[in-house]
Design an enzyme around this catalytic site. Structure first.
Site, PDB file in Angstrom:
ATOM      1  N   ALA A   1     -25.611 -49.587 -53.761  1.00 17.10           N
ATOM      2  CA  ALA A   1     -26.749 -49.209 -54.598  1.00 17.10           C
ATOM      3  C   ALA A   1     -27.643 -48.278 -53.784  1.00 17.10           C
ATOM      4  O   ALA A   1     -27.464 -48.107 -52.587  1.00 17.10           O
ATOM      5  CB  ALA A   1     -27.528 -50.445 -55.052  1.00 17.10           C
ATOM      6  N   MET A   2     -28.627 -47.684 -54.471  1.00 15.17           N
ATOM      7  CA  MET A   2     -29.506 -46.701 -53.830  1.00 15.17           C
ATOM      8  C   MET A   2     -30.921 -46.864 -54.346  1.00 15.17           C
ATOM      9  O   MET A   2     -31.155 -46.998 -55.544  1.00 15.17           O
ATOM     10  CB  MET A   2     -28.989 -45.280 -54.119  1.00 15.17           C
ATOM     11  CG  MET A   2     -29.873 -44.160 -53.612  1.00 15.17           C
ATOM     12  SD  MET A   2     -30.058 -44.226 -51.824  1.00 15.17           S
ATOM     13  CE  MET A   2     -31.610 -43.364 -51.638  1.00 15.17           C
TER      14      MET A   2
ATOM     15  N   ASN B   1     -33.600 -45.067 -54.954  1.00 17.42           N
ATOM     16  CA  ASN B   1     -34.447 -43.991 -55.473  1.00 17.42           C
ATOM     17  C   ASN B   1     -35.747 -44.577 -56.023  1.00 17.42           C
ATOM     18  O   ASN B   1     -35.742 -45.567 -56.749  1.00 17.42           O
ATOM     19  CB  ASN B   1     -33.720 -43.251 -56.605  1.00 17.42           C
ATOM     20  CG  ASN B   1     -32.299 -42.894 -56.244  1.00 17.42           C
ATOM     21  OD1 ASN B   1     -32.047 -42.166 -55.305  1.00 17.42           O
ATOM     22  ND2 ASN B   1     -31.365 -43.432 -57.007  1.00 17.42           N
TER      23      ASN B   1
ATOM     24  N   HIS C   1     -32.815 -56.267 -52.039  1.00 12.86           N
ATOM     25  CA  HIS C   1     -32.736 -55.258 -50.968  1.00 12.86           C
ATOM     26  C   HIS C   1     -33.311 -53.927 -51.446  1.00 12.86           C
ATOM     27  O   HIS C   1     -34.181 -53.336 -50.793  1.00 12.86           O
ATOM     28  CB  HIS C   1     -31.265 -55.102 -50.554  1.00 12.86           C
ATOM     29  CG  HIS C   1     -31.011 -54.059 -49.516  1.00 12.86           C
ATOM     30  ND1 HIS C   1     -30.575 -54.360 -48.250  1.00 12.86           N
ATOM     31  CD2 HIS C   1     -31.098 -52.703 -49.551  1.00 12.86           C
ATOM     32  CE1 HIS C   1     -30.427 -53.253 -47.549  1.00 12.86           C
ATOM     33  NE2 HIS C   1     -30.731 -52.229 -48.325  1.00 12.86           N
ATOM     34  N   GLU C   2     -32.837 -53.454 -52.580  1.00 11.73           N
ATOM     35  CA  GLU C   2     -33.284 -52.132 -53.064  1.00 11.73           C
ATOM     36  C   GLU C   2     -34.761 -52.147 -53.452  1.00 11.73           C
ATOM     37  O   GLU C   2     -35.473 -51.158 -53.254  1.00 11.73           O
ATOM     38  CB  GLU C   2     -32.426 -51.681 -54.255  1.00 11.73           C
ATOM     39  CG  GLU C   2     -30.929 -51.608 -53.987  1.00 11.73           C
ATOM     40  CD  GLU C   2     -30.564 -50.767 -52.787  1.00 11.73           C
ATOM     41  OE1 GLU C   2     -31.318 -49.826 -52.438  1.00 11.73           O
ATOM     42  OE2 GLU C   2     -29.525 -51.046 -52.163  1.00 11.73           O
TER      43      GLU C   2
ATOM     44  N   GLU D   1     -33.329 -49.631 -43.574  1.00 10.83           N
ATOM     45  CA  GLU D   1     -32.233 -50.502 -43.993  1.00 10.83           C
ATOM     46  C   GLU D   1     -32.283 -51.898 -43.368  1.00 10.83           C
ATOM     47  O   GLU D   1     -31.952 -52.884 -44.027  1.00 10.83           O
ATOM     48  CB  GLU D   1     -30.890 -49.833 -43.688  1.00 10.83           C
ATOM     49  CG  GLU D   1     -30.669 -48.521 -44.429  1.00 10.83           C
ATOM     50  CD  GLU D   1     -30.724 -48.665 -45.945  1.00 10.83           C
ATOM     51  OE1 GLU D   1     -30.731 -49.813 -46.451  1.00 10.83           O
ATOM     52  OE2 GLU D   1     -30.754 -47.636 -46.631  1.00 10.83           O
TER      53      GLU D   1
END
Length: 886
Positions: A286-287, A289, A321-322, A344
């Site tokens: 996942a990312m 943004n 986390h994201e 991270e």
């Protein structure tokens, strides 16, 4: 003079705001648009250098200065991801200008930049488009200053087909029909009905966090009230219509964690909304943004009608986390990628440990951290080919290599160690101070240490610097005397003792000494800090003691055989002084020490044998994980392998016989996961009764087309069993599951499991499928599945070597190649395999996966030595166990 760094942009100008317009044609799979960048001229210059990918076909470029008319500029040829713009006249220092550039391109198929993702509607393949820019692919979607420190605000406008949905970082402010016949954009079809969507201006952010997507999306929505501002923030999860009903869990988890983060950090969430988009094709998990998280649908989808602990825990971990990144990384961003861990490692520790401990205490995620992050990180960091957490990476093309378990998991482990040492409350207070001091700014490691030092009153740089700037971690060797213990630290290497030149670092090691007094009370000394090579400490060695209480420190511990035996026996007692974390950490320590030749491999099996009456599934799962590593290493030694399988069956089959195969509603998590572990271990141990039961359950699936008799918890092992022992019908059924987009979790399981087949024709079919039909993101998963099957190893190696040029091109811009190298060659364990890997890559450009290749070669070499060194000891122990068991 402006900075002249071949890897970094000149510093003579700085972007302040981007007005970005992007049109997307999903039918032609083209996109284009224009970007107007508001620039501050910091030094007089007539050239402007920015980032731009060769993918973009650039049109008109112009500069607007001092309210004058646009002046055409000269675009100098793009080179190494850069574009040089020549101004018609010198731009004076202190002035403000606007740079406008038009562009067109094809949607990529590579899961980065602005790319297309496929899905099935009524049996037909259709596409949608989304972005993935981390670390350096915003430049593939529009010309920009693609470095994290060069933050600017963004106003995004999207033009798309009338029947599609546009989303971006910020909420839409308007959406109207768009007349393409009056448009200046080249490539925009005049025969399509278009619409234009305008979005709010964003706060200042780095380009890698910009996001937008266009497609036939639907969404689920809920509102959350934020604790600091009292604002109501809308949350949405977007997906294609076929899977949107499986997004509710993700939405609910977001609603749990977002307000908690605001309270913990004492900083308001700054955006008006938070969306998440589930994608069919995605490079990473996942990312983050800002305001628009994106991720693999298989990571996030949870069937609301099925009990699936793994899917729920996985989705919750990723979303926690994201969402942590909305503060760590997005509000406060690392100065450059060598400090990637500031993003991270924090999101890993705070999101997956601290946050989920609050939202799901029953999951015991802080204990699971040892298996999911701590041990994974130490296994990699035990190699000479490791790298420091804070790793120098001047060349942006090197960046994908450092998105690894050192930046994520080791970074998280040392932060966890620090939080435990200073106290979690003080640690979080320091984190809040750090964030507040650098809102919307960029940071380096010292900024973080300053915040935690202020909150704790301790010299945090003195304690922590070597943990992040130096390679490796310590082994603490413990010897005993009548007056206490003597401890010594040396760098730990899985290949054995370090050379003198490799053993220079002295870490500040929180020893966390656990002791039990005469009244049976447990004490943990948190003040003992080893800051020198060795020292003696007063500890009562007549009773129980153990270092690294709770496995909170990022190091291994080596005891004398006698002390290890005493600790192992202490762990078997009712109300033992040793916690669950202690027991799990002990298993992994002994396994690692035996790999390095510092303790006999038989020590691991003696420990597990002593713990036969253990009831916790995490301990059993840790034990089986390490037994499986040994089975794979000795797969060519048939007698040892078969005895290892028999030992595994003796541990786990009684649990299967007691617990059965079904997972009743309302059952406690401990029992369910213990059953899962036992079935998995017994099946891999080749137990005939488990084999037949799982085959029968898969046969029921083939008849009924439903998973009624294959609970989600044993889906993977059932599929693996079917691939290993089944025939053509089972193999065909597994591929039907793989190509079924309605159940992503089942599809992922089948992709991994199908590689267990021992039928050579089926292995060849998998290889052909990977070459011609498999999604890019799935190729590595197929390979990792085959890597667990010794019959497939030769085919896996040939697949990589025979198709090297095609694979290099296929994965030229994303992170997959490094994982492919690991999947195809990490399984090697012979001198021939070592030389084969080394020789094949001699004349290859390995710059994008050099670290992974070095780690693979070192893994094979370590395994060769480990097998040779341990063979006799292991064989002797297994024969003795066999005799004792009769």
């Amino acid at each position: 003079m402006a900075s002249q760094d071949k890897y970094r942009l000149p510093t003579n100008v700085k972007p302040r705001h981007y007005a970005l317009t992007v049109w997307t044609d999903l039918k032609s799979q083209d996109f284009g648009g224009s970007v107007v960048v508001h620039l501050d001229i910091l030094e007089e210059t007539s050239t402007i250098v920015l980032n731009c990918s060769d993918d973009l076909d650039l049109g008109m470029a112009a500069i607007l200065t001092g309210g004058q008319q646009w002046q055409s500029t000269q675009l100098v040829e793009k080179d190494a991801g850069r574009l040089t713009v020549q101004s018609p006249s010198a731009l004076p220092a202190g002035s403000e200008v606007q740079l406008k550039i038009d562009f067109n391109a094809k949607l990529r198929g590579s899961m980065n930049g602005y790319y297309k993702s496929a899905w099935q509607r009524d049996g037909k393949t259709e596409f949608y488009a989304l972005t993935h820019f981390q670390p350096i692919d915003a430049r593939a979607a529009f010309p920009c200053w693609d470095e994290p420190a060069l933050k600017a605000s963004f106003t995004v406008t999207m033009i798309s087909h009338l029947d599609t949905v546009n989303i971006s970082n910020m909420p839409a402010t308007s959406e109207d029909a768009y007349d393409a016949t009056t448009s200046d954009f080249t490539g925009l079809s005049k025969d399509v009905q278009w619409k234009i969507t305008k979005f709010q201006e964003s706060p200042p952010m780095s380009t890698y966090l910009v996001a937008f997507a266009n497609g036939p999306f639907e969404y689920k929505e809920r509102l959350v009230e934020m604790p600091l501002s009292g604002r109501t923030v809308p949350l949405r999860v977007y997906a294609t219509p076929d899977i949107v009903e499986q997004t509710q869990f993700c939405l609910d988890e977001t609603a749990k964690v977002l307000p908690l983060y605001e309270a913990i950090f004492d900083i308001e969430y700054p955006l008006p909304k938070l969306d998440t988009l589930l994608a069919s094709d995605f490079d990473m998990g996942a990312m983050e943004n800002w305001g628009l998280i994106t991720g693999r649908k298989s990571v996030y989808m949870v069937d609301p009608n099925k009990r699936d602990f793994s899917a729920r825990r996985g989705a919750a971990r990723v979303q926690a986390h994201e969402t942590a990144h909305m503060w760590f990384g997005n509000i406060t961003t690392m100065q450059w990628w060598d400090n990637l861990y500031l993003n991270e490692a924090f999101a890993t520790f705070i999101g997956e440990d601290i946050m989920l401990t609050r939202t799901h205490p029953e999951w015991k995620v802080s204990t699971a951290f040892i298996t999911s992050h701590f041990n994974q990180a130490l296994n990699l960091d035990a190699k000479r080919s490791s790298h420091p957490i804070e790793v120098e990476c001047p060349d942006a093309n090197f960046l994908n290599q450092i998105f690894d378990s050192l930046s994520y998991s080791k970074g998280a482990a040392v932060l966890r160690m620090l939080a435990n040492h200073v106290g979690e409350d003080k640690f979080l207070k320091g984190v809040s101070l750090y964030l507040k001091a650098h809102l919307y700014g960029n940071t380096v490691t010292r900024d973080l240490w300053d915040g935690i030092s202020e909150a704790t009153g301790q010299d945090i740089p003195r304690i922590m610097n070597n943990w992040v700037t130096e390679i490796g971690f310590p082994l603490i060797t413990v010897t005993e005397s009548p007056n206490g213990i003597h401890v010594r630290q040396d760098r730990f290497l899985d290949s054995g003792l370090p050379k003198e030149e490799e053993n220079k670092t002295i870490w500040s090691v929180p020893l966390e000494i656990l002791t039990v007094d005469k009244n049976g009370q447990v004490h943990i000394d948190k003040t003992a800090l080893l800051t020198e090579r060795e020292k003696s400490l007063p500890v009562d060695t007549s009773g129980t003691f153990k270092l690294n209480a709770g496995t909170m420190g990022t190091y291994r511990v080596l005891y004398t055989p006698d002390r290890l035996s005493k600790i192992a026996k202490e762990a078997t007692k009712d109300n033992s002084a040793l916690s669950l974390k202690d027991r799990i950490g002990l298993i992994y320590d002994i396994a690692a020490l035996s790999t390095a030749g510092l303790t006999p491999l038989s020590s691991l099996f003696s420990l597990v044998d002593i713990w036969r009456n253990e009831t916790n599934y995490m301990v059993w799962n840790s034990a089986w994980t390490n037994i499986m590593v040994v089975i794979h290493a000795f797969s060519a030694a048939v007698e040892i392998r078969d005895r290892l399988r028999a030992f595994g069956r003796s541990l786990f089959l009684p649990l299967v016989q007691r617990l059965g195969y079904d997972f009743p509603d309302g059952e406690d998590l401990e029992t369910a996961q213990l059953r899962k572990t036992a079935i998995n271990a017994s099946a891999h141990g080749r137990d005939e009764s488990v084999k037949q039961e799982l085959l029968a359950r898969f046969a029921d699936y083939m008849k009924s087309g439903t998973y009624e008799r294959i609970p989600a918890d044993i889906r993977m092992i059932t599929f693996t069993n079917a691939a290993r022992y089944g025939g053509a019908e089972e193999f065909k059924a597994l591929f039907k599951i793989i190509e079924n987009p309605l159940n992503a979790a089942a599809s992922d399981a089948a992709i991994h499991a199908v590689g267990a087949t021992e039928n050579l024709d089926h292995i060849n079919e998998i290889v052909e499928y990977m070459k011609t039909k498999a999604r890019d993101q799935d190729v590595v998963s197929f390979c990792f599945g085959m890597a667990e099957n010794t019959v497939a190893h030769g085919h896996l190696s040939r697949f990589y070597k025979d198709n090297y040029d095609a694979l290099s091109k296929r994965f030229a811009t994303n992170s997959m190649h490094k994982y492919l190298v690991q999947a195809c060659f990490d399984c090697g364990s012979t001198e021939h395999e070592y030389k084969d890997v080394e020789e094949f890559h001699k004349d290859k450009d390995v710059s994008r996966y050099s670290m992974a290749l070095s780690q693979v070669l070192e893994t094979i070499r370590t395994k060769i030595d480990y097998i040779e060194r341990s063979r006799e000891d292991l064989s002797r122990w297994l024969i003795g166990w066999e005799e004792r068991s009769k």
